[in-house]
Design a protein around this motif. Structure first.
Motif, short mmCIF file in Angstrom:
data_model
loop_
_atom_site.label_atom_id
_atom_site.label_comp_id
_atom_site.label_asym_id
_atom_site.label_seq_id
_atom_site.Cartn_x
_atom_site.Cartn_y
_atom_site.Cartn_z
N MET A 25 -5.03 2.08 2.51
CA MET A 25 -4.37 2.69 3.27
C MET A 25 -4.75 3.37 4.92
O MET A 25 -3.92 3.41 5.67
CB MET A 25 -4.01 4.15 2.36
N LEU A 34 2.31 1.98 -3.89
CA LEU A 34 1.36 2.17 -4.76
C LEU A 34 1.22 3.67 -5.08
O LEU A 34 1.59 4.49 -3.92
CB LEU A 34 -0.01 1.51 -4.47
N ARG A 58 -4.54 1.15 -2.83
CA ARG A 58 -3.97 2.37 -1.99
C ARG A 58 -5.15 2.91 -1.02
O ARG A 58 -5.33 3.14 -0.05
CB ARG A 58 -3.05 3.14 -2.38
N THR A 59 -5.99 3.40 -1.90
CA THR A 59 -7.21 4.37 -1.67
C THR A 59 -8.00 3.59 -0.48
O THR A 59 -8.37 4.02 0.64
CB THR A 59 -8.05 4.77 -2.63
N LYS A 119 9.07 3.63 -7.10
CA LYS A 119 8.49 4.76 -6.02
C LYS A 119 9.61 5.59 -5.74
O LYS A 119 9.72 6.87 -5.69
CB LYS A 119 7.92 4.50 -5.05
N ARG A 170 9.11 -0.57 -5.09
CA ARG A 170 9.80 0.03 -4.33
C ARG A 170 10.78 1.19 -4.70
O ARG A 170 10.79 2.19 -4.68
CB ARG A 170 10.37 -0.73 -2.91
N VAL A 221 0.66 -1.17 0.07
CA VAL A 221 0.00 0.10 0.09
C VAL A 221 0.88 1.10 -0.11
O VAL A 221 0.70 2.38 -0.58
CB VAL A 221 -0.88 -0.02 1.34
N GLY A 222 2.06 0.97 0.73
CA GLY A 222 2.85 2.30 0.80
C GLY A 222 3.62 2.61 -0.54
O GLY A 222 4.14 3.82 -0.65
N GLU A 243 -0.65 7.51 -5.87
CA GLU A 243 -1.87 7.87 -4.86
C GLU A 243 -3.10 7.55 -5.23
O GLU A 243 -4.08 7.61 -4.41
CB GLU A 243 -1.81 9.28 -5.01
N ASN A 297 -4.10 4.96 -6.75
CA ASN A 297 -4.51 3.33 -7.16
C ASN A 297 -5.67 3.12 -5.98
O ASN A 297 -5.47 3.12 -4.86
CB ASN A 297 -2.98 2.53 -6.58
N ARG A 337 -3.56 0.45 7.60
CA ARG A 337 -2.51 -0.24 7.47
C ARG A 337 -1.87 -0.46 8.92
O ARG A 337 -1.43 -1.44 9.30
CB ARG A 337 -1.57 0.78 6.84
N TYR A 377 7.41 -6.45 -4.85
CA TYR A 377 7.54 -5.15 -4.00
C TYR A 377 8.80 -4.48 -4.13
O TYR A 377 8.71 -3.19 -4.28
CB TYR A 377 7.61 -6.01 -2.55
#
Length: 237
Positions: free
Chosen positions: A89, A78, A85-86, A214, A211, A75-76, A80, A82, A92, A207
């Motif tokens: 988030m 992905l 994530r929405t 991002k 990561r 989630v961290g 904003e 996505n 978490r 991941y």
């Protein structure tokens, strides 16, 4: 196949329960503790049935805990906008606490097997894996305690963020530890162990890629924001 089905069902339940988990987390924590107790009871009494064949691996192999930790980590990284994530988030912190509760089943099972033998000479893969397990357990304890809102609010924001960065090495080391535990069975031809390692590896690989992507995107954003400031300074000079 049972392993994958159980993981898919678990993720679906997390998705469906996101809003009530955010609003009423305590009943979920109690439910997790009850499931942990069920696992201990079933293991002690030797339960064997179809439902148990789905449930037991999730607890004993730390699969459910790893799934929840993975959701928290993914989630961290992905985007904003996505939808994943929405949707996830806001929970978490709650998922982290649930993951830690479920991980206790795995820790206790293997501790009961190996702690009484600590006076023996462990070497090679087993010695490294047990040492790694001790480190991971310590990291998990720190992250678990600081996930509670009361502890978070009692800490300085900067200190809390520094502690939470331990989640990165914790997650990667958890994957390494699980892979080392499963490797002997996988090399011996155990299909469940092979599938487990494959699933864990795919998740971890995805991941790492996200990561890194991002991190690069954040650097580009910082560079874009910094460029106008440099231009203004040049004009002023």
């Amino acid at each position: 196949m049972r392993f994958v089905i159980a993981l898919v069902i678990s993720f679906a339940l997390v998705w469906l329960c996101a809003k009530p988990l955010k609003k009423y987390p305590v009943p979920f924590y109690l439910g997790a503790i009850a499931l942990l107790g069920l696992y201990f009871w079933g293991s002690a009494t030797g339960v064997r049935n179809e439902a148990w064949s789905y449930f037991q691996p999730l607890m004993q192999r730390c699969a459910l805990a790893f799934l929840l930790f993975s959701i928290v980590m993914f989630v961290g990284v992905l985007g904003e906008k996505n939808p994943l994530r929405t949707h996830l988030m806001p929970i978490r912190r709650q998922l982290s606490i649930l993951a830690c509760i479920f991980a206790v089943g795995h820790i206790v099972f293997y501790a009961a097997s190996y702690v009484p033998r600590l006076t023996s000479a462990f070497t090679g893969n087993l010695a490294f894996s047990l040492g790694l397990a001790a480190l991971i357990t310590a990291l998990m304890a720190v992250l678990w305690v600081t996930s509670f809102s009361e502890v978070k609010h009692a800490m300085k924001a900067a200190s809390w963020k520094r502690v939470q960065r331990l989640a990165y090495p914790f997650y990667v080391l958890t994957y390494v530890h699980l892979a080392l535990l499963l490797m002997p069975s996988a090399l011996a031809g155990n299909d469940v162990a092979v599938l487990s390692i494959a699933v864990y590896s795919i998740v971890m690989g995805a991941y790492v890629v996200l990561r890194l992507r991002k991190a690069l995107a954040d650097r580009r954003t910082e560079a874009t924001v910094a460029t106008p400031d440099l231009d203004l300074e040049a004009v002023a000079a």
